[in-house]
Scaffold this motif. Structure first.
Motif, PDB file in Angstrom:
ATOM      1  N   SER A 145       0.804  -1.225   0.000  1.00 51.66           N
ATOM      2  CA  SER A 145       0.000   0.000   0.000  1.00 51.66           C
ATOM      3  C   SER A 145       0.837   1.275   0.000  1.00 51.66           C
ATOM      4  O   SER A 145       0.271   2.372   0.069  1.00 51.66           O
ATOM      5  CB  SER A 145      -0.900   0.014   1.247  1.00 51.66           C
ATOM      6  OG  SER A 145      -0.116   0.091   2.436  1.00 51.66           O
ATOM      7  N   MET A 156      -6.655   4.438   0.558  1.00 47.59           N
ATOM      8  CA  MET A 156      -6.335   3.969   1.903  1.00 47.59           C
ATOM      9  C   MET A 156      -7.553   4.112   2.827  1.00 47.59           C
ATOM     10  O   MET A 156      -7.848   3.217   3.626  1.00 47.59           O
ATOM     11  CB  MET A 156      -5.158   4.755   2.466  1.00 47.59           C
ATOM     12  CG  MET A 156      -4.676   4.262   3.821  1.00 47.59           C
ATOM     13  SD  MET A 156      -3.948   2.615   3.764  1.00 47.59           S
ATOM     14  CE  MET A 156      -2.351   2.977   3.074  1.00 47.59           C
ATOM     15  N   TRP A 160      -0.337   3.946  -2.400  1.00 41.97           N
ATOM     16  CA  TRP A 160      -1.773   4.185  -2.524  1.00 41.97           C
ATOM     17  C   TRP A 160      -2.106   5.649  -2.230  1.00 41.97           C
ATOM     18  O   TRP A 160      -1.438   6.318  -1.427  1.00 41.97           O
ATOM     19  CB  TRP A 160      -2.538   3.298  -1.541  1.00 41.97           C
ATOM     20  CG  TRP A 160      -2.662   1.877  -1.969  1.00 41.97           C
ATOM     21  CD1 TRP A 160      -2.087   1.285  -3.059  1.00 41.97           C
ATOM     22  CD2 TRP A 160      -3.398   0.851  -1.306  1.00 41.97           C
ATOM     23  NE1 TRP A 160      -2.425  -0.041  -3.123  1.00 41.97           N
ATOM     24  CE2 TRP A 160      -3.229  -0.340  -2.059  1.00 41.97           C
ATOM     25  CE3 TRP A 160      -4.178   0.809  -0.165  1.00 41.97           C
ATOM     26  CZ2 TRP A 160      -3.816  -1.545  -1.697  1.00 41.97           C
ATOM     27  CZ3 TRP A 160      -4.776  -0.383   0.209  1.00 41.97           C
ATOM     28  CH2 TRP A 160      -4.592  -1.544  -0.554  1.00 41.97           C
TER      29      TRP A 160
END
Length: 271
Positions: free
Chosen positions: A66, A74, A69
């Motif tokens: 992530s 998120m 991201w």
């Protein structure tokens, strides 16, 4: 959704607060993070939430890192519930909960009927319809926390991060909030929650993480990880861990335990 931290080092300005943090969570699990003030619980949460980037390691959602991201993506994955939320503006409760839909709206867009329906579902899940017509700033501490949980649920996240959400609540409101944590986990949400009360971990957590200065001090099931010796080393106090005779909600058929403070190495008359 499988959630995993692999070799996380986190901190500020390239100075590590925590290092060597690795764990995996499956849907419906509750991780309770315990540790004294200043051991990095909030820093870890900021890293998980994407507010600060890890100095090392990976944060994986079903195997996807992530780190790059967007904030919006998120927010669609993780809901955050702070210790307390202070606002001087008299927002209505429904308006507060609808704010959870922001991650799903375009720029300058207003909540749709679908967004309002999702907010109403969050209200029904927590059984707080009696608060809908109230003003957020006029609620009690426990009521505010339930509204903040509803706001996070309106995000439709896969994971809830809760930073000591019961720290400012009285005993009754603590139990109400913790009861909701357990019910949400049973519905499949993954929950990561910091606490200063080891008893909370015994009551609801499927996993416990102990943090001390600089890193991981223990990770596993509460009955295995929370020991009298570890609590003495973490907090500098003597406690006795006793069996309550109450069966745990976990699948291992264990009994719930609790911590009793010792005075002069005596547990207040308890055997």
């Amino acid at each position: 959704m499988r959630f995993e931290l692999k070799g996380i080092k986190c901190g500020y300005n390239n100075k590590a607060v925590l290092k060597g943090i690795s764990f995996t969570m499956e849907p419906g699990e509750v991780l309770c993070v315990l540790g004294p003030n200043g051991t990095g619980k909030t820093t870890l949460f900021k890293t998980i939430l994407g507010l600060i980037k890890p100095l090392e390691g990976e944060i994986l959602f079903d195997g996807e890192n992530s780190i790059h991201w967007s904030r919006s993506k998120m927010a669609q994955m993780i809901g955050y519930i702070p210790q307390a939320h202070n606002t001087s503006f008299p927002f209505g409760v429904m308006d507060m909960i609808l704010m959870g839909r922001t991650a799903h709206l375009g720029n300058f867009a207003s909540p749709t009927k679908k967004d309002r329906r999702i907010a109403e579902q969050a209200i029904d899940t927590l059984d707080i319809s009696y608060l809908v017509n109230r003003i957020f700033t006029e609620l009690s501490g426990g009521e505010k926390q339930l509204v903040l949980i509803a706001r996070a649920l309106a995000q439709e996240p896969k994971i809830l991060v809760m930073d000591e959400p019961t720290s400012a609540l009285d005993f009754g409101n603590q139990l109400k909030v913790l009861s909701q944590v357990r019910q949400l986990a049973h519905q499949g949400l993954t929950i990561i929650m910091a606490s200063h009360v080891p008893d909370h971990a015994f009551f609801y957590a499927t996993k416990v993480m102990l943090l001390n200065q600089g890193g991981l001090f223990g990770l596993g099931k509460a009955n295995d990880i929370i020991t009298e010796e570890r609590l003495k080393e973490l907090y500098g106090v003597n406690v006795k861990i006793i069996e309550t005779g109450i069966k745990s909600d976990n699948d291992d058929d264990s009994e719930v335990r609790m911590c009793v403070p010792l005075q002069n190495n005596k547990s207040w008359g308890l055997k």
